[in-house]
Motif scaffolding. Structure first.
Motif, mmCIF file in Angstrom:
data_model
loop_
_atom_site.group_PDB
_atom_site.id
_atom_site.type_symbol
_atom_site.label_atom_id
_atom_site.label_comp_id
_atom_site.label_asym_id
_atom_site.label_seq_id
_atom_site.Cartn_x
_atom_site.Cartn_y
_atom_site.Cartn_z
ATOM 1 N N GLN A 1 7.759 -0.637 8.178
ATOM 2 C CA GLN A 1 8.870 -1.164 7.912
ATOM 3 C C GLN A 1 8.447 -2.689 7.464
ATOM 4 N N LEU A 2 8.801 -2.837 6.236
ATOM 5 C CA LEU A 2 8.191 -4.033 5.566
ATOM 6 C C LEU A 2 9.213 -5.240 6.113
ATOM 7 N N GLN A 3 8.275 -6.368 6.509
ATOM 8 C CA GLN A 3 8.762 -7.518 6.970
ATOM 9 C C GLN A 3 8.567 -8.913 6.066
ATOM 10 N N LEU A 4 9.474 -9.759 6.009
ATOM 11 C CA LEU A 4 8.983 -11.010 5.137
ATOM 12 C C LEU A 4 9.668 -12.092 5.731
ATOM 13 N N VAL A 5 8.746 -13.214 6.047
ATOM 14 C CA VAL A 5 8.948 -14.394 7.016
ATOM 15 C C VAL A 5 8.727 -15.544 6.062
ATOM 16 N N GLU A 6 9.749 -16.274 5.787
ATOM 17 C CA GLU A 6 9.681 -17.591 4.951
ATOM 18 C C GLU A 6 9.008 -18.648 5.716
ATOM 19 N N SER A 7 8.449 -19.866 5.118
ATOM 20 C CA SER A 7 8.432 -21.024 5.856
ATOM 21 C C SER A 7 8.150 -22.109 4.682
ATOM 22 N N LEU A 20 6.857 -23.319 -0.717
ATOM 23 C CA LEU A 20 7.257 -22.320 0.243
ATOM 24 C C LEU A 20 6.464 -21.044 0.410
ATOM 25 N N SER A 21 6.395 -20.590 1.556
ATOM 26 C CA SER A 21 5.391 -19.293 1.903
ATOM 27 C C SER A 21 6.127 -18.381 2.167
ATOM 28 N N CYS A 22 5.855 -16.882 1.661
ATOM 29 C CA CYS A 22 6.548 -15.733 2.236
ATOM 30 C C CYS A 22 5.376 -14.955 2.781
ATOM 31 N N ALA A 23 5.266 -14.672 3.919
ATOM 32 C CA ALA A 23 4.154 -13.885 4.640
ATOM 33 C C ALA A 23 4.856 -12.463 4.634
ATOM 34 N N ILE A 24 4.276 -11.448 4.246
ATOM 35 C CA ILE A 24 4.657 -10.154 3.959
ATOM 36 C C ILE A 24 3.701 -8.909 4.758
ATOM 37 N N GLY A 26 3.491 -4.934 6.358
ATOM 38 C CA GLY A 26 4.078 -3.666 6.102
ATOM 39 C C GLY A 26 4.133 -3.088 4.631
ATOM 40 N N LEU A 27 3.550 -3.981 3.670
ATOM 41 C CA LEU A 27 3.654 -3.421 2.498
ATOM 42 C C LEU A 27 2.568 -2.525 2.025
ATOM 43 N N THR A 28 3.182 -1.238 1.639
ATOM 44 C CA THR A 28 2.078 -0.206 1.031
ATOM 45 C C THR A 28 2.553 0.222 -0.167
ATOM 46 N N LEU A 29 3.498 -0.370 -0.845
ATOM 47 C CA LEU A 29 4.032 0.118 -2.081
ATOM 48 C C LEU A 29 2.781 -0.083 -3.162
ATOM 49 N N ASP A 30 2.852 0.804 -4.222
ATOM 50 C CA ASP A 30 1.811 0.579 -5.137
ATOM 51 C C ASP A 30 2.483 -0.222 -6.204
ATOM 52 N N TYR A 31 3.631 -0.299 -6.450
ATOM 53 C CA TYR A 31 4.341 -1.085 -7.444
ATOM 54 C C TYR A 31 5.641 -1.763 -6.756
ATOM 55 N N TYR A 32 5.736 -3.085 -6.920
ATOM 56 C CA TYR A 32 6.805 -3.933 -6.211
ATOM 57 C C TYR A 32 7.128 -5.172 -6.888
ATOM 58 N N ALA A 33 8.071 -5.675 -6.531
ATOM 59 C CA ALA A 33 8.438 -7.087 -6.910
ATOM 60 C C ALA A 33 8.700 -7.997 -5.907
ATOM 61 N N ILE A 34 8.171 -9.411 -5.938
ATOM 62 C CA ILE A 34 8.779 -10.190 -5.060
ATOM 63 C C ILE A 34 9.524 -11.220 -5.550
ATOM 64 N N GLY A 35 10.607 -11.536 -5.089
ATOM 65 C CA GLY A 35 11.473 -12.499 -5.570
ATOM 66 C C GLY A 35 11.796 -13.835 -4.764
ATOM 67 N N TRP A 36 11.882 -15.010 -5.303
ATOM 68 C CA TRP A 36 12.742 -16.176 -4.329
ATOM 69 C C TRP A 36 14.038 -16.342 -4.813
ATOM 70 N N PHE A 37 14.974 -16.345 -3.856
ATOM 71 C CA PHE A 37 16.412 -16.750 -4.201
ATOM 72 C C PHE A 37 16.792 -17.775 -3.508
ATOM 73 N N ARG A 38 17.985 -18.392 -3.784
ATOM 74 C CA ARG A 38 18.353 -19.352 -2.858
ATOM 75 C C ARG A 38 19.989 -19.584 -3.031
ATOM 76 N N GLN A 39 20.505 -20.011 -1.783
ATOM 77 C CA GLN A 39 21.905 -20.040 -1.596
ATOM 78 C C GLN A 39 22.040 -21.469 -1.158
ATOM 79 N N TRP A 109 14.387 -5.541 0.691
ATOM 80 C CA TRP A 109 14.076 -6.317 1.868
ATOM 81 C C TRP A 109 14.130 -7.655 1.594
ATOM 82 N N TRP A 110 14.710 -8.269 2.747
ATOM 83 C CA TRP A 110 14.695 -9.822 2.727
ATOM 84 C C TRP A 110 14.460 -10.379 3.897
ATOM 85 N N GLY A 111 13.983 -11.761 3.850
ATOM 86 C CA GLY A 111 13.573 -12.653 4.835
ATOM 87 C C GLY A 111 14.915 -13.324 5.307
ATOM 88 N N LYS A 112 14.646 -14.194 6.146
ATOM 89 C CA LYS A 112 15.736 -14.852 6.809
ATOM 90 C C LYS A 112 16.106 -16.215 6.257
#
Length: 120
Positions: A1-7, A20-24, A26-39, A109-112
């Motif tokens: 299970q992939l987990q993301l934790v922001e700090s 900002l940091s995003c620690a990931i 459980g990442l085992t994918l060969d191709y993926y993208a990482i995005g930053w969003f805001r609300q 997958w999303w961080g908190k």
């Protein structure tokens, strides 16, 4: 299970910087993208930046171009969002997210989130 934790969020004065940091894990994918969003309070979530694993291509919202930079460490387990020249309108909860496909498909997958407050 992939987990993301922001700090790295916090209170900063206008014109200041934060990284900002995003620690990931459980990442085992060969191709993926990482995005930053805001609300921001009372607003819909918006995409800020994204990086593709395949070639390192980066994308930015117009509102942050030239001020924010997305990057990753060599091990590709931590992703960063360097935010410079911050403005009060950058105040928001910032989330990192991962897609098993690309920056232009939905995130799987999303961080908190981490709160960034830009205020004097």
């Amino acid at each position: 299970q992939l987990q993301l934790v922001e700090s790295g969020g916090g209170l900063v004065q206008p014109g200041g910087s934060l990284r900002l940091s995003c620690a990931i894990s459980g990442l085992t994918l060969d191709y993926y993208a990482i995005g930053w969003f805001r609300q921001a309070p009372g607003k819909e979530r918006e995409g800020v930046s994204c990086i593709s694993s395949s070639d390192g291509s980066t994308y930015y919202a117009e509102s942050v171009k030239g001020r924010f930079t997305i990057s990753r460490d060599n091990a590709k387990t931590t992703f960063y969002l360097q935010m410079n020249s911050l403005k009060p309108e950058d105040t928001a909860v910032y989330y990192c997210a991962a897609s098993r496909s690309s920056c232009f498909t939905g995130m799987n997958w999303w961080g908190k989130g981490t709160l960034v407050t830009v205020s004097s």
